[in-house]
Design a protein around this motif. Sequence first.
Motif, PDB file in Angstrom:
ATOM      1  N   VAL A 228       0.839  -1.207   0.000  1.00  0.00           N
ATOM      2  CA  VAL A 228       0.000   0.000   0.000  1.00  0.00           C
ATOM      3  C   VAL A 228       0.874   1.257   0.000  1.00  0.00           C
ATOM      4  CG1 VAL A 228      -1.663   1.345   1.359  1.00  0.00           C
ATOM      5  CG2 VAL A 228      -1.969  -1.123   1.102  1.00  0.00           C
ATOM      6  N   PHE A 229       1.925   1.234   0.815  1.00  0.00           N
ATOM      7  CA  PHE A 229       2.831   2.384   0.882  1.00  0.00           C
ATOM      8  C   PHE A 229       3.516   2.631  -0.460  1.00  0.00           C
ATOM      9  CE2 PHE A 229       7.189   3.955   1.587  1.00  0.00           C
ATOM     10  CZ  PHE A 229       6.895   5.202   2.139  1.00  0.00           C
ATOM     11  N   ILE A 230       3.988   1.542  -1.091  1.00  0.00           N
ATOM     12  CA  ILE A 230       4.647   1.671  -2.393  1.00  0.00           C
ATOM     13  C   ILE A 230       3.671   2.195  -3.444  1.00  0.00           C
ATOM     14  CG2 ILE A 230       5.727   0.373  -4.275  1.00  0.00           C
ATOM     15  CD1 ILE A 230       6.916  -1.472  -2.107  1.00  0.00           C
ATOM     16  N   ALA A 231       2.430   1.669  -3.410  1.00  0.00           N
ATOM     17  CA  ALA A 231       1.408   2.129  -4.367  1.00  0.00           C
ATOM     18  C   ALA A 231       1.117   3.616  -4.183  1.00  0.00           C
ATOM     19  CB  ALA A 231       0.130   1.310  -4.196  1.00  0.00           C
ATOM     20  N   LEU A 232       0.999   4.050  -2.914  1.00  0.00           N
ATOM     21  CA  LEU A 232       0.753   5.476  -2.641  1.00  0.00           C
ATOM     22  C   LEU A 232       1.947   6.325  -3.074  1.00  0.00           C
ATOM     23  CD1 LEU A 232      -0.929   5.295   0.893  1.00  0.00           C
ATOM     24  CD2 LEU A 232      -2.022   5.906  -1.279  1.00  0.00           C
ATOM     25  N   LEU A 233       3.135   5.788  -2.867  1.00  0.00           N
ATOM     26  CA  LEU A 233       4.356   6.503  -3.260  1.00  0.00           C
ATOM     27  C   LEU A 233       4.397   6.689  -4.777  1.00  0.00           C
ATOM     28  CD1 LEU A 233       6.739   7.571  -1.556  1.00  0.00           C
ATOM     29  CD2 LEU A 233       8.032   5.568  -2.292  1.00  0.00           C
ATOM     30  N   VAL A 234       4.086   5.610  -5.509  1.00  0.00           N
ATOM     31  CA  VAL A 234       4.071   5.672  -6.978  1.00  0.00           C
ATOM     32  C   VAL A 234       2.979   6.618  -7.465  1.00  0.00           C
ATOM     33  CG1 VAL A 234       3.647   4.336  -9.077  1.00  0.00           C
ATOM     34  CG2 VAL A 234       5.077   3.388  -7.261  1.00  0.00           C
ATOM     35  N   PHE A 235       1.799   6.520  -6.843  1.00  0.00           N
ATOM     36  CA  PHE A 235       0.679   7.395  -7.214  1.00  0.00           C
ATOM     37  C   PHE A 235       1.032   8.865  -6.979  1.00  0.00           C
ATOM     38  CE2 PHE A 235      -3.198   9.707  -5.959  1.00  0.00           C
ATOM     39  CZ  PHE A 235      -3.936   9.583  -7.131  1.00  0.00           C
ATOM     40  N   GLY A 236       1.628   9.147  -5.824  1.00  0.00           N
ATOM     41  CA  GLY A 236       2.027  10.527  -5.524  1.00  0.00           C
ATOM     42  C   GLY A 236       3.076  11.043  -6.487  1.00  0.00           C
ATOM     43  N   PHE A 237       4.014  10.159  -6.842  1.00  0.00           N
ATOM     44  CA  PHE A 237       5.064  10.567  -7.794  1.00  0.00           C
ATOM     45  C   PHE A 237       4.473  10.872  -9.167  1.00  0.00           C
ATOM     46  CE2 PHE A 237       8.157   9.185 -11.066  1.00  0.00           C
ATOM     47  CZ  PHE A 237       9.118  10.167 -10.856  1.00  0.00           C
ATOM     48  N   ARG A 239       1.398  11.816  -9.817  1.00  0.00           N
ATOM     49  CA  ARG A 239       0.640  13.063  -9.714  1.00  0.00           C
ATOM     50  C   ARG A 239       1.574  14.265  -9.715  1.00  0.00           C
ATOM     51  NH1 ARG A 239      -4.714  13.065  -8.018  1.00  0.00           N
ATOM     52  NH2 ARG A 239      -4.488  15.303  -8.377  1.00  0.00           N
ATOM     53  N   PHE A 240       2.695  14.127  -8.999  1.00  0.00           N
ATOM     54  CA  PHE A 240       3.686  15.209  -8.950  1.00  0.00           C
ATOM     55  C   PHE A 240       4.266  15.484 -10.332  1.00  0.00           C
ATOM     56  CE2 PHE A 240       8.250  16.307  -8.518  1.00  0.00           C
ATOM     57  CZ  PHE A 240       8.107  17.587  -7.981  1.00  0.00           C
TER      58      PHE A 240
END
Length: 403
Positions: A228-237, A239-240
């Motif tokens: 979940v953390f990796i998925a959120l990290l990838v999603f945030g990246f 979006r950025f």
Amino acid sequence: MKFAYEGQKDGVKVSGSMDALDRFEVAKNLKKEGVVVSSVAQEKATASSWIIYFTSLFSRVKLSEKIFFASNLSAMLTAGLPLSRALTVIERQTVNPAMGAVLQAIGADINKGKALSSAIAAHPKVFSPVFVSMIAAGESSGKLSSALTLLSDQMSKTFALKRKIKGAMVYPAVILCVTAVVGAIMLVYIVPTLTGTFAGLNAELPLSTKFIIFLSSFLATQGLWALVFIALLVFGFLRFKKTESGMRSMSVFYIHLPIIGKLVKEYNTAVFSRTLASLVSSGVDLLTALSITSNVLQNRLYRDAVASAQIAVEKGGSLGKELSLSKDIFPPLASEMALVGEETGKLSEMLERAASFFEGEVDTATKDLGAVIEPLLMVIIGVAVGFFAIAIIQPIYSIGDHI
């Protein structure tokens, strides 16, 4: 409701479809456009038409399909087919429902008397400003088929460049992903069995072994949260990356990457030269061509440099001199070729030569990239495997010394 109509305009037979409340509104609208209506009939929505419509909402038009469209339309116009007839033929050959829906809408606009450039401009998500401008220039000069051929060649070369770069990146991406998956499997399924053995012997473990055991324990107990953390990290990246500051940061990062940075510079210079040369040779004025080219470039450093060059040229400056001021991103050859083109009055020809040169450089660099990245990957994988092996073997030898 949708109605199919037939009629004549200026002695030429026309047909198409139109959305209206009733057939009288269709006849009224066509009369305003100078069409003598012969028949109007309501179209029945079939199951297949609904399927095509909904499928088109979830599919996209690929660059290869736009190349096919431009080249085939050019060939049909050169052969003497009317524009509306050529569009109908291409629509029947199209497999992608999204492209089929776009071609159908363009054909309807053409039958209403719109110019091809205006009809295409109504679909900005499919056709870029370069596409629209080159067709508009071809229409104004009476050389639409030539403009379409030039456009097809330009898109084909851009497509080839992108495919070469993506192809060069596939191998290292696959190797790294497979290595990561194998490492995760070993940490989750193999290391726990050794951990129990080490714990039973009450021996002092090295830091490397403790680190491996910690990773294994974390993945076994908190693996879901880690995903979940990796998925959120990838999603945030991701979006950025879509924000203006993110795109600018990534542009700077790519330019300064070892090995990759030079390839990025040559690729963007090739796209700039090819796009600007195509627009200028089609009859688009230099200021408009620079504005369109600036929007085409994805790298923000190149976009800013071309926008600055446009302002300078508008004030009477030289394109070549402006490019030379951005020597950190534009190779000297690009500015020199632009200067020679301006001095000789053959700007499009010199830019075309520059584009061909840098496309060749990108081709060579992508071929050499594998030879450079392969040993680098072997070193990275070797270090990872070696660290894992030492972390597991070292405590076994230590236990042997205590026996």
